[in-house]
Scaffold this motif. Structure first.
Motif, mmCIF file in Angstrom:
data_model
loop_
_atom_site.group_PDB
_atom_site.id
_atom_site.type_symbol
_atom_site.label_atom_id
_atom_site.label_comp_id
_atom_site.label_asym_id
_atom_site.label_seq_id
_atom_site.Cartn_x
_atom_site.Cartn_y
_atom_site.Cartn_z
ATOM 1 N N PRO A 1 26.453 -9.655 -16.590
ATOM 2 C CA PRO A 1 26.643 -11.030 -17.073
ATOM 3 C C PRO A 1 26.442 -11.144 -18.583
ATOM 4 O O PRO A 1 27.175 -11.879 -19.259
ATOM 5 C CB PRO A 1 25.554 -11.832 -16.333
ATOM 6 N N PHE A 2 25.474 -10.370 -19.136
ATOM 7 C CA PHE A 2 25.263 -10.405 -20.592
ATOM 8 C C PHE A 2 26.527 -9.934 -21.321
ATOM 9 O O PHE A 2 26.994 -10.563 -22.271
ATOM 10 C CB PHE A 2 24.062 -9.531 -20.991
ATOM 11 N N LEU A 3 27.100 -8.846 -20.825
ATOM 12 C CA LEU A 3 28.292 -8.271 -21.467
ATOM 13 C C LEU A 3 29.486 -9.229 -21.357
ATOM 14 O O LEU A 3 30.254 -9.396 -22.314
ATOM 15 C CB LEU A 3 28.616 -6.929 -20.801
ATOM 16 N N ALA A 4 29.610 -9.873 -20.192
ATOM 17 C CA ALA A 4 30.719 -10.826 -19.995
ATOM 18 C C ALA A 4 30.595 -11.975 -20.994
ATOM 19 O O ALA A 4 31.587 -12.392 -21.613
ATOM 20 C CB ALA A 4 30.697 -11.345 -18.558
ATOM 21 N N GLU A 5 29.378 -12.475 -21.180
ATOM 22 C CA GLU A 5 29.141 -13.563 -22.141
ATOM 23 C C GLU A 5 29.458 -13.080 -23.562
ATOM 24 O O GLU A 5 30.093 -13.781 -24.354
ATOM 25 C CB GLU A 5 27.690 -14.044 -22.022
ATOM 26 N N ALA A 6 29.015 -11.842 -23.878
ATOM 27 C CA ALA A 6 29.268 -11.285 -25.213
ATOM 28 C C ALA A 6 30.778 -11.222 -25.477
ATOM 29 O O ALA A 6 31.242 -11.535 -26.575
ATOM 30 C CB ALA A 6 28.634 -9.901 -25.335
ATOM 31 N N LYS A 7 31.542 -10.840 -24.456
ATOM 32 C CA LYS A 7 32.996 -10.716 -24.641
ATOM 33 C C LYS A 7 33.637 -12.080 -24.908
ATOM 34 O O LYS A 7 34.681 -12.160 -25.552
ATOM 35 C CB LYS A 7 33.631 -10.048 -23.420
ATOM 36 N N ARG A 8 32.990 -13.147 -24.421
ATOM 37 C CA ARG A 8 33.524 -14.491 -24.688
ATOM 38 C C ARG A 8 33.201 -14.922 -26.125
ATOM 39 O O ARG A 8 33.965 -15.628 -26.762
ATOM 40 C CB ARG A 8 32.952 -15.505 -23.695
ATOM 41 N N SER A 9 32.015 -14.506 -26.637
ATOM 42 C CA SER A 9 31.573 -15.021 -27.939
ATOM 43 C C SER A 9 31.922 -14.136 -29.126
ATOM 44 O O SER A 9 31.822 -14.581 -30.262
ATOM 45 C CB SER A 9 30.055 -15.201 -27.969
ATOM 46 N N TRP A 10 32.240 -12.862 -28.885
ATOM 47 C CA TRP A 10 32.486 -11.941 -29.992
ATOM 48 C C TRP A 10 33.928 -11.469 -29.961
ATOM 49 O O TRP A 10 34.566 -11.441 -28.902
ATOM 50 C CB TRP A 10 31.540 -10.745 -29.914
ATOM 51 N N ASP A 11 34.414 -11.068 -31.138
ATOM 52 C CA ASP A 11 35.807 -10.672 -31.257
ATOM 53 C C ASP A 11 36.067 -9.361 -30.529
ATOM 54 O O ASP A 11 37.059 -9.207 -29.816
ATOM 55 C CB ASP A 11 36.149 -10.524 -32.744
ATOM 56 N N SER A 12 35.164 -8.398 -30.755
ATOM 57 C CA SER A 12 35.328 -7.140 -30.029
ATOM 58 C C SER A 12 33.962 -6.663 -29.559
ATOM 59 O O SER A 12 32.956 -6.859 -30.243
ATOM 60 C CB SER A 12 36.033 -6.106 -30.920
ATOM 61 N N VAL A 13 33.912 -6.100 -28.372
ATOM 62 C CA VAL A 13 32.647 -5.629 -27.790
ATOM 63 C C VAL A 13 32.878 -4.239 -27.226
ATOM 64 O O VAL A 13 33.756 -4.038 -26.383
ATOM 65 C CB VAL A 13 32.168 -6.571 -26.652
ATOM 66 N N ARG A 14 32.128 -3.259 -27.758
ATOM 67 C CA ARG A 14 32.243 -1.892 -27.244
ATOM 68 C C ARG A 14 30.864 -1.400 -26.850
ATOM 69 O O ARG A 14 29.851 -1.901 -27.356
ATOM 70 C CB ARG A 14 32.832 -0.969 -28.328
ATOM 71 N N THR A 15 30.808 -0.454 -25.948
ATOM 72 C CA THR A 15 29.506 0.079 -25.538
ATOM 73 C C THR A 15 29.482 1.589 -25.780
ATOM 74 O O THR A 15 30.529 2.242 -25.793
ATOM 75 C CB THR A 15 29.218 -0.194 -24.050
ATOM 76 N N ALA A 16 28.272 2.106 -25.960
ATOM 77 C CA ALA A 16 28.143 3.552 -26.206
ATOM 78 C C ALA A 16 26.798 4.044 -25.703
ATOM 79 O O ALA A 16 25.795 3.326 -25.783
ATOM 80 C CB ALA A 16 28.254 3.826 -27.701
ATOM 81 N N GLN A 17 26.818 5.253 -25.182
ATOM 82 C CA GLN A 17 25.558 5.921 -24.862
ATOM 83 C C GLN A 17 25.416 7.064 -25.853
ATOM 84 O O GLN A 17 26.413 7.622 -26.298
ATOM 85 C CB GLN A 17 25.594 6.437 -23.437
ATOM 86 N N VAL A 18 24.180 7.384 -26.201
ATOM 87 C CA VAL A 18 23.991 8.411 -27.233
ATOM 88 C C VAL A 18 23.144 9.570 -26.720
ATOM 89 O O VAL A 18 22.267 9.393 -25.885
ATOM 90 C CB VAL A 18 23.390 7.812 -28.535
ATOM 91 N N GLU A 19 23.435 10.743 -27.287
ATOM 92 C CA GLU A 19 22.754 11.987 -26.907
ATOM 93 C C GLU A 19 21.235 11.895 -27.024
ATOM 94 O O GLU A 19 20.506 12.420 -26.192
ATOM 95 C CB GLU A 19 23.217 13.128 -27.831
ATOM 96 N N ALA A 20 20.776 11.233 -28.113
ATOM 97 C CA ALA A 20 19.342 11.262 -28.416
ATOM 98 C C ALA A 20 18.513 10.300 -27.560
ATOM 99 O O ALA A 20 17.294 10.258 -27.696
ATOM 100 C CB ALA A 20 19.120 10.966 -29.892
ATOM 101 N N SER A 21 19.142 9.517 -26.675
ATOM 102 C CA SER A 21 18.378 8.605 -25.807
ATOM 103 C C SER A 21 17.540 9.393 -24.824
ATOM 104 O O SER A 21 18.018 10.347 -24.216
ATOM 105 C CB SER A 21 19.321 7.696 -25.017
ATOM 106 N N ARG A 22 16.301 8.952 -24.650
ATOM 107 C CA ARG A 22 15.428 9.593 -23.662
ATOM 108 C C ARG A 22 15.925 9.307 -22.254
ATOM 109 O O ARG A 22 15.913 10.154 -21.388
ATOM 110 C CB ARG A 22 14.014 9.013 -23.800
ATOM 111 N N SER B 1 20.667 7.127 -18.785
ATOM 112 C CA SER B 1 21.310 6.372 -17.713
ATOM 113 C C SER B 1 21.080 4.867 -17.884
ATOM 114 O O SER B 1 21.901 4.053 -17.491
ATOM 115 C CB SER B 1 20.764 6.818 -16.362
ATOM 116 N N ARG B 2 19.945 4.484 -18.512
ATOM 117 C CA ARG B 2 19.635 3.059 -18.617
ATOM 118 C C ARG B 2 19.892 2.493 -20.005
ATOM 119 O O ARG B 2 20.199 1.314 -20.161
ATOM 120 C CB ARG B 2 18.164 2.817 -18.262
ATOM 121 N N GLU B 3 19.721 3.332 -21.036
ATOM 122 C CA GLU B 3 19.794 2.810 -22.397
ATOM 123 C C GLU B 3 21.243 2.814 -22.884
ATOM 124 O O GLU B 3 21.901 3.838 -22.859
ATOM 125 C CB GLU B 3 18.943 3.722 -23.285
#
Ligand code: SAM
Length: 197
Positions: free
Chosen positions: A163-184, A187-189
């Motif tokens: 739901p947070f992401l859906a709301e973000a897509k309504r309010s922002w021009d572009s919304v992308r997501t990424a996971q990074v190698e250095a995250s502990r 799966s969650r971050e």
């Protein structure tokens, strides 16, 4: 003689060898490589900035013609002359507004947030607190960023994430997501990169 602290994972070891205050810096580096976030002369706001490794990296990337402001509940050791820091709760909109005005920062190029709530150990509560912080970051960024500006924030993924992401897509021009190698906890971050209209 007390033994010196020896970090026990590769990112922490690398951070200590390279003079960064936290292993988190490698997350920002990866995001910067992928999304080309930081450029010379930019005005950057870093929310949840202590101990300051993102500030160190951002300060070097924007150079002395740029400025970086870091806000955290905790005091931050000085980083560089073009980096200012403030102690505040970023969910206190009035206080954040005053801080931004005091630093002459209505027109920000990039808002960064590596905010992490104090964990309770209860997964759903921690995840909900993370979403609450993200909503506060989103509101600050919408207000403070100039058109075309970018906001990058860390979120703990859970039931409230979609739901947070859906709301973000309504309010922002572009919304992308990424996971990074250095995250502990990869799966969650997750990092959300949003661009303002
Ligand atoms: C993972 S650390 C950030 C590390 C930082 N990016 C670095 O590279 O050094 C998360 C920070 O969020 C801060 N924080 C959590 N809730 C906050 C709030 N409501 N307002 C301001 N800072 C907050 C914590 O104090 C903590 O320092």
């Amino acid at each position: 003689m007390p033994k010196a602290y020896v970090p026990n994972d590769k990112w922490s070891r690398r951070a200590s060898e390279e003079g960064y205050r936290a292993r988190s810096v490698y997350k920002l580096m990866e995001l910067d490589e992928r999304f080309r976030l930081l450029k010379k002369g930019m005005r950057v706001l870093d929310l949840g900035a202590s101990p300051g490794s993102w500030l160190q990296y951002a300060a070097a990337q924007v150079g002395t013609k740029g400025t970086v402001l870091g806000i955290d509940l905790k005091e931050i050791e000085p980083v560089a002359r073009h980096v200012a820091t403030e102690v505040a709760d970023i969910t206190d909109a009035t206080q954040v507004e005053k801080i931004l005005a005091a630093h002459g920062l209505p027109e920000i190029d990039l808002v960064l947030s590596d905010l992490a709530p104090n964990t309770s150990g209860i997964k759903d509560i921690d995840q909900w607190r993370s979403i609450e912080l993200s909503q506060a970051v989103s509101a600050i960024a919408q207000h403070a960023l100039k058109p075309g500006g970018t906001c990058v924030m860390k979120i703990l993924r859970g039931a409230d994430f979609d739901p947070f992401l859906a709301e973000a897509k309504r309010s922002w021009d572009s919304v992308r997501t990424a996971q990074v190698e250095a995250s502990r906890d990869r799966s969650r971050e997750i990092y959300v990169v949003m661009q303002k209209r």
